[in-house]
Design a protein around this motif. Structure first.
Motif, mmCIF file in Angstrom:
data_model
loop_
_atom_site.group_PDB
_atom_site.id
_atom_site.type_symbol
_atom_site.label_atom_id
_atom_site.label_comp_id
_atom_site.label_asym_id
_atom_site.label_seq_id
_atom_site.Cartn_x
_atom_site.Cartn_y
_atom_site.Cartn_z
ATOM 1 N N HIS A 75 5.105 -12.603 1.516
ATOM 2 C CA HIS A 75 4.494 -12.949 2.799
ATOM 3 C C HIS A 75 4.012 -14.400 2.830
ATOM 4 C CE1 HIS A 75 4.776 -8.790 4.001
ATOM 5 N NE2 HIS A 75 4.096 -8.411 2.955
ATOM 6 N N GLY A 76 4.252 -15.130 1.731
ATOM 7 C CA GLY A 76 3.909 -16.550 1.713
ATOM 8 C C GLY A 76 2.533 -16.879 1.163
ATOM 9 N N ALA A 77 1.811 -15.896 0.612
ATOM 10 C CA ALA A 77 0.495 -16.151 0.024
ATOM 11 C C ALA A 77 0.664 -16.683 -1.393
ATOM 12 C CB ALA A 77 -0.340 -14.873 0.017
ATOM 13 N N SER A 78 -0.034 -17.768 -1.708
ATOM 14 C CA SER A 78 0.088 -18.408 -3.013
ATOM 15 C C SER A 78 -0.823 -17.733 -4.038
ATOM 16 C CB SER A 78 -0.253 -19.896 -2.888
ATOM 17 O OG SER A 78 -0.180 -20.531 -4.152
ATOM 18 N N TRP A 79 -0.224 -17.135 -5.067
ATOM 19 C CA TRP A 79 -0.933 -16.473 -6.156
ATOM 20 C C TRP A 79 -2.136 -15.666 -5.657
ATOM 21 C CZ3 TRP A 79 1.970 -16.225 -10.239
ATOM 22 C CH2 TRP A 79 2.877 -17.263 -10.507
ATOM 23 N N PRO A 80 -1.892 -14.692 -4.807
ATOM 24 C CA PRO A 80 -3.008 -13.933 -4.206
ATOM 25 C C PRO A 80 -3.663 -12.998 -5.214
ATOM 26 C CG PRO A 80 -0.917 -12.934 -3.615
ATOM 27 C CD PRO A 80 -0.587 -14.193 -4.369
ATOM 28 N N LEU A 81 -4.910 -12.649 -4.952
ATOM 29 C CA LEU A 81 -5.612 -11.652 -5.757
ATOM 30 C C LEU A 81 -5.295 -10.243 -5.274
ATOM 31 C CD1 LEU A 81 -9.071 -13.454 -6.005
ATOM 32 C CD2 LEU A 81 -7.246 -13.389 -7.716
ATOM 33 N N PHE A 82 -4.985 -10.117 -3.978
ATOM 34 C CA PHE A 82 -4.543 -8.862 -3.389
ATOM 35 C C PHE A 82 -3.257 -9.135 -2.615
ATOM 36 C CE2 PHE A 82 -8.787 -7.711 -4.418
ATOM 37 C CZ PHE A 82 -8.800 -6.328 -4.529
ATOM 38 N N LEU A 83 -2.274 -8.264 -2.826
ATOM 39 C CA LEU A 83 -0.975 -8.417 -2.200
ATOM 40 C C LEU A 83 -0.874 -7.538 -0.957
ATOM 41 C CD1 LEU A 83 1.020 -8.140 -5.505
ATOM 42 C CD2 LEU A 83 1.046 -10.178 -4.062
ATOM 43 N N GLU A 84 -0.383 -8.114 0.114
ATOM 44 C CA GLU A 84 -0.095 -7.315 1.298
ATOM 45 C C GLU A 84 1.257 -6.638 1.084
ATOM 46 O OE1 GLU A 84 0.662 -7.646 6.117
ATOM 47 O OE2 GLU A 84 0.071 -9.428 4.986
ATOM 48 N N SER A 85 1.242 -5.360 0.784
ATOM 49 C CA SER A 85 2.493 -4.674 0.467
ATOM 50 C C SER A 85 3.283 -4.349 1.723
ATOM 51 C CB SER A 85 2.200 -3.394 -0.325
ATOM 52 O OG SER A 85 1.631 -3.716 -1.583
ATOM 53 N N PHE A 86 2.804 -3.373 2.503
ATOM 54 C CA PHE A 86 3.556 -2.932 3.670
ATOM 55 C C PHE A 86 2.737 -3.002 4.949
ATOM 56 C CE2 PHE A 86 5.788 -0.528 0.232
ATOM 57 C CZ PHE A 86 6.991 -1.210 0.329
ATOM 58 N N GLY A 87 1.776 -3.927 4.999
ATOM 59 C CA GLY A 87 1.020 -4.082 6.227
ATOM 60 C C GLY A 87 -0.460 -4.254 5.979
ATOM 61 N N PRO A 88 -1.245 -4.448 7.030
ATOM 62 C CA PRO A 88 -2.683 -4.694 6.878
ATOM 63 C C PRO A 88 -3.454 -3.498 6.333
ATOM 64 C CG PRO A 88 -2.094 -4.398 9.197
ATOM 65 C CD PRO A 88 -0.816 -4.484 8.443
ATOM 66 N N GLY A 89 -2.854 -2.319 6.316
ATOM 67 C CA GLY A 89 -3.515 -1.153 5.735
ATOM 68 C C GLY A 89 -3.053 -0.866 4.329
ATOM 69 N N ASP A 90 -2.331 -1.809 3.710
ATOM 70 C CA ASP A 90 -1.752 -1.551 2.393
ATOM 71 C C ASP A 90 -1.853 -2.765 1.484
ATOM 72 O OD1 ASP A 90 -0.492 0.132 0.538
ATOM 73 O OD2 ASP A 90 1.491 -0.629 1.049
ATOM 74 N N PHE A 91 -3.068 -3.289 1.343
ATOM 75 C CA PHE A 91 -3.310 -4.360 0.375
ATOM 76 C C PHE A 91 -3.542 -3.750 -1.002
ATOM 77 C CE2 PHE A 91 -3.997 -7.026 4.052
ATOM 78 C CZ PHE A 91 -3.572 -8.276 3.613
ATOM 79 N N THR A 92 -2.829 -4.240 -2.005
ATOM 80 C CA THR A 92 -2.960 -3.734 -3.369
ATOM 81 C C THR A 92 -3.356 -4.864 -4.303
ATOM 82 O OG1 THR A 92 -0.604 -4.096 -3.844
ATOM 83 C CG2 THR A 92 -1.232 -1.948 -2.969
ATOM 84 N N ALA A 93 -4.116 -4.513 -5.330
ATOM 85 C CA ALA A 93 -4.521 -5.509 -6.315
ATOM 86 C C ALA A 93 -3.291 -6.106 -6.991
ATOM 87 C CB ALA A 93 -5.445 -4.877 -7.354
ATOM 88 N N ALA A 94 -3.329 -7.400 -7.235
ATOM 89 C CA ALA A 94 -2.159 -8.102 -7.781
ATOM 90 C C ALA A 94 -2.034 -7.971 -9.289
ATOM 91 C CB ALA A 94 -2.236 -9.581 -7.399
ATOM 92 N N LEU A 95 -3.011 -7.335 -9.967
ATOM 93 C CA LEU A 95 -3.025 -7.317 -11.429
ATOM 94 C C LEU A 95 -1.737 -6.744 -12.012
ATOM 95 C CD1 LEU A 95 -4.450 -7.705 -14.130
ATOM 96 C CD2 LEU A 95 -5.614 -5.514 -13.775
ATOM 97 N N SER A 96 -1.318 -5.566 -11.556
ATOM 98 C CA SER A 96 -0.125 -4.949 -12.132
ATOM 99 C C SER A 96 1.125 -5.778 -11.834
ATOM 100 C CB SER A 96 0.047 -3.522 -11.610
ATOM 101 O OG SER A 96 0.178 -3.501 -10.202
#
Length: 577
Positions: free
Chosen positions: A55-76
Motif C-alpha cells: 500500500h506504499g507505507a515505508s517500513w510500517p509497524l502495522f500492515l494494512e492487509s485487506f482494508g481498514p479493519g484488518d491491520f496486522t502487526a508487522a513483526l511476523s
C-alpha cells in the motif's frame, strides 16, 4: 552416567520429533496457501524490494492487509523477509520461520522447566508440546499467531532466570537468587513486548498475564533484594523497548491497534448486555469442550481434524490431573495461583468475540500452559506410583510411551495424509494453481477476469502471477469498502475481479466503467468455476484431489469480451472477505 546418557538421548529424541513434525513438506501440508499467508508473503517481498508494503507505507509497524479493519502487526512479516530473499515469496518463505520458531519453543520450554521443576517434568512437558496437534498445526502456517508460544515461553523462561517467578512446586524459587540477572530481566521484558505487538489476542492477553503476575508472583516489598530490584527495572525497560511499536502507533495511528477488535468483539455489537454476557460464557464452554480439546478441532480453515483434538487424547488424563494438582496447590504455591489465572485468561480473547468460536488462533496463549499442566499431571502420577507401587512405575511408563507413540502416529497420518485434501477448499489451492497457470499466459491476453467466489483473489494474482512490487505501483487499481471493514479489490492492472455486490455500491459502477473501456474485440483469460462460462476454449482445469470435494473445480478459459460485454456481479463465497 548411564541414566544421564539415557536422558540426553530422550531429550534429543523429543527435539528431533518436534522438528520432524514441523519442518518437512511445508509447501504441501497444509496445502498452499491461505489469504493471510499470501498477504504476508507479498508484503515481505515488497519490503525486501522497495522498503514499502503493497500500500506504499515505508517500513510500517502495522500492515494494512485487506482494508481498514484488518491491520496486522508487522513483526511476523519482518521475520519472513530473509526467507523470502532465500526462497522467493510463497508458502515456504512464510511457513518455514514459523516452523523453526515452533521447534525452538519446544527446546526453550524444556530448558525453562528443567530449571523451574526438574528433568522428568521438563521432558514430559516437552514431549507433550512436540506432539501437540494444536502447536504443530499452528506453526506450520504463516499466521502470526504461530509465533506467540515462542515469545510467551521466552518471556516466562527469562523471567524465571531473572528471579521474577517462584519455583514450580512452591513459593521458594530454586536457583532464582543465583539466576537473578538484569540481562534476563531485559530479555523477559523484550519478549513480553514482542508478544503484545504480535497479534490482537496476545495484545490483550499480555497485560492480563502481567496483572496476574502482580497479584500472585510479584516479590513483596519486604522481600525485594537489590539484585531482584535490578531485574524488575531491567524487565520494565525491556517491555518499553519491545512494546515500542504499540505506544508509537497509539500516538500516531491509534485506530490501527484495535482495527480487528472493532469488528469482532461484543462491545461493538447491538445485542443486549445480558445476551453478550451469556455469549461470553458460551464461548468459554465451546473452547473448553472436551470434544474440541481432545477429539476434533479446526484451524480456521473450515475443515475439522477427524479424531484429533487440540491435544492428543492419550494426554487427557495428565492434563486433567495436572489441573487438579494445580488447584490443590494453589493455597500454598504462588506459581499454582498464577497457572490458574493463566487458565482463565487465555480464553478471554476468543470468548469476547462474536464471529467464530471455538477459535484455535485467538486462544494460542494457552499452548504452553497445557504443556505445563500435562507435565504436572505426569509427575504427580509418577510420584504416586513411586509412593504406593514403585515396581509398577517402569511398566506403566513403558505402556504410556507405547500409547503416546500410537496416538502420535494416528495424528501424523490424519494431518499429513488425510487432511490436506480436505483443506484445499479453505486454503484456496485451486486458485493458487490457476493463477500460477494463468500468470505466464497473461502477457498474451488483454485481460484476466478472475472469479470473486474466492476470498481476496487479487492477492493471489500479486503473488502467483506474479506481479513484482516494483511494477505494482504503476498499475491502475480499483478498490473500495467491503463487509466488516475489509476492502474489495476489483482491478489490478489487467486483472479484473467482479465485485460481490455486498460492499461499496460505487465499486460495481467503477468496475463496469473500467471493463467497458476495453475494446469490444478484446480477448483474455477467465478464471471461474467450471461451467459458468459456456463460451471460450478451456485451457486447464484445477480441482481438489480429495474425493469429498465441496466446490466445483476452477477452470482457465480463453475468452472473447464480446461473449459477455458486461460480466455479471458474482456473489462472493461465505467466510472472511
Amino acid at each position: 552416567m548411564p541414566v544421564i546418557w539415557h536422558r540426553r538421548h530422550a531429550v534429543l529424541g523429543v527435539f528431533a520429533l518436534a522438528a520432524l513434525l514441523r519442518l518437512p513438506a511445508l509447501e504441501r501440508c497444509p496445502p498452499p496457501i491461505q489469504q493471510d499467508e499470501a498477504s504476508r508473503a507479498y508484503d515481505a517481498w515488497c519490503l525486501l524490494e522497495t522498503g514499502e508494503d503493497r500500500h506504499g507505507a515505508s517500513w510500517p509497524l502495522f500492515l494494512e492487509s485487506f482494508g481498514p479493519g484488518d491491520f496486522t502487526a508487522a513483526l511476523s512479516t519482518y521475520i519472513s523477509i530473509p526467507f523470502v530473499a532465500l526462497f522467493g515469496p510463497g508458502a515456504l518463505s512464510v511457513r518455514l520461520p514459523d516452523a523453526l520458531f515452533g521447534v525452538l519453543t519446544v527446546i526453550l520450554l524444556h530448558g525453562w522447566l528443567k530449571r523451574q521443576y526438574d528433568e522428568r517434568f521438563a521432558l514430559a512437558a516437552a514431549l507433550f508440546l512436540a506432539l501437540d496437534p494444536w502447536h504443530v498445526s499452528i506453526c506450520r502456517t504463516g499466521h502470526e499467531s504461530g509465533y506467540a508460544p515462542f515469545f510467551l515461553v521466552a518471556a516466562l523462561s527469562a523471567a524465571y532466570r531473572a528471579g521474577l517467578l517462584p519455583g514450580g512446586t512452591g513459593d521458594a524459587a530454586r536457583g532464582s537468587s543465583t539466576h537473578s540477572s538484569s540481562g534476563f530481566g531485559i530479555l523477559a521484558g523484550l519478549a513480553a513486548g514482542f508478544l503484545a505487538w504480535l497479534y490482537p489476542a496476545t495484545r490483550l492477553l499480555t497485560p492480563l498475564l502481567f496483572l496476574a503476575w502482580l497479584m500472585t508472583c510479584a516479590p513483596r516489598r519486604a522481600g525485594v533484594s537489590t539484585a531482584k530490584r535490578s531485574s524488575i527495572i531491567a524487565a520494565v525497560i525491556g517491555v518499553v523497548v519491545g512494546a515500542a511499536p504499540l505506544w508509537i502507533t497509539a500516538l500516531a495511528h491509534p485506530e490501527r491497534l484495535a482495527a480487528r477488535a472493532g469488528v469482532t468483539i461484543f462491545a461493538t455489537s447491538d445485542q443486549p448486555l445480558s445476551a453478550r454476557v451469556s455469549a461470553v460464557f458460551k464461548n468459554y464452554a465451546a473452547n473448553l469442550s472436551p470434544q474440541y480439546q481432545f477429539q476434533s478441532f479446526d484451524d480456521i480453515s473450515g475443515s475439522y481434524y477427524d479424531g484429533v483434538g487440540l491435544h492428543l487424547l492419550v494426554f487427557a488424563p495428565f492434563v486433567v490431573a495436572g489441573l487438579i494438582r494445580t488447584i490443590i496447590q494453589a493455597r500454598q504455591a504462588a506459581w499454582s495461583r498464577f497457572l490458574l489465572a493463566w487458565f482463565v485468561l487465555y480464553l478471554l480473547p476468543a470468548a469476547i468475540c462474536l464471529d467464530w468460536n471455538p477459535h484455535s488462533f485467538r486462544t494460542v496463549g494457552g499452548i504452553p500452559l497445557f504443556a505445563v499442566l500435562a507435565g504436572t499431571g505426569w509427575r504427580w502420577a509418577g510420584d504416586s506410583l513411586i509412593r504406593w507401587r514403585p515396581a509398577a512405575l517402569a511398566p506403566a511408563r513403558n505402556v504410556m510411551l507405547v500409547l503416546i507413540g500410537a496416538n502420535g502416529i494416528y495424528f501424523a497420518h490424519q494431518y499429513f495424509r488425510v487432511l490436506p485434501g480436505k483443506l484445499e477448499l479453505g486454503y484456496q489451492t485451486a486458485l493458487v494453481r490457476a493463477m500460477e497457470f494463468a500468470g505466464p499466459k497473461s502477457a498474451e491476453a488483454d485481460f484476466v477476469l478472475v472469479t470473486q467466489r474466492t476470498i481476496q483473489p487479487y492477492i493471489y494474482a500479486l503473488l502467483y502471477a506474479p506481479i513484482p512490487p516494483t511494477t505494482l505501483e504503476k498499475m491502475p487499481a480499483i478498490r473500495g469498502g467491503g463487509i466488516q471493514a475489509f476492502d474489495e479489490v476489483v482491478r489490478i492492472g489487467k486483472y479484473f475481479f467482479p465485485p460481490s455486490g455486498s460492499g461499496d455500491p460505487k465499486l460495481t459502477e467503477l468496475f463496469v466503467r473500467a471493463w467497458n473501456e476495453l475494446p469490444a474485440d478484446s480477448e483474455g483469460l477467465v478464471v471461474e468455476e467450471a461451467g459458468r462460462f459456456g463460451a471460450g476454449r478451456v485451457l486447464a482445469v484445477f480441482e481438489r484431489e480429495s474425493p469429498d470435494r465441496q466446490a466445483p473445480p476452477l477452470e482457465v478459459r480463453w475468452w472473447r469480451k464480446s461473449e459477455d460485454p458486461t460480466p455479471c456481479v458474482i456473489e462472493s463465497a461465505p467466510g472472511k472477505p
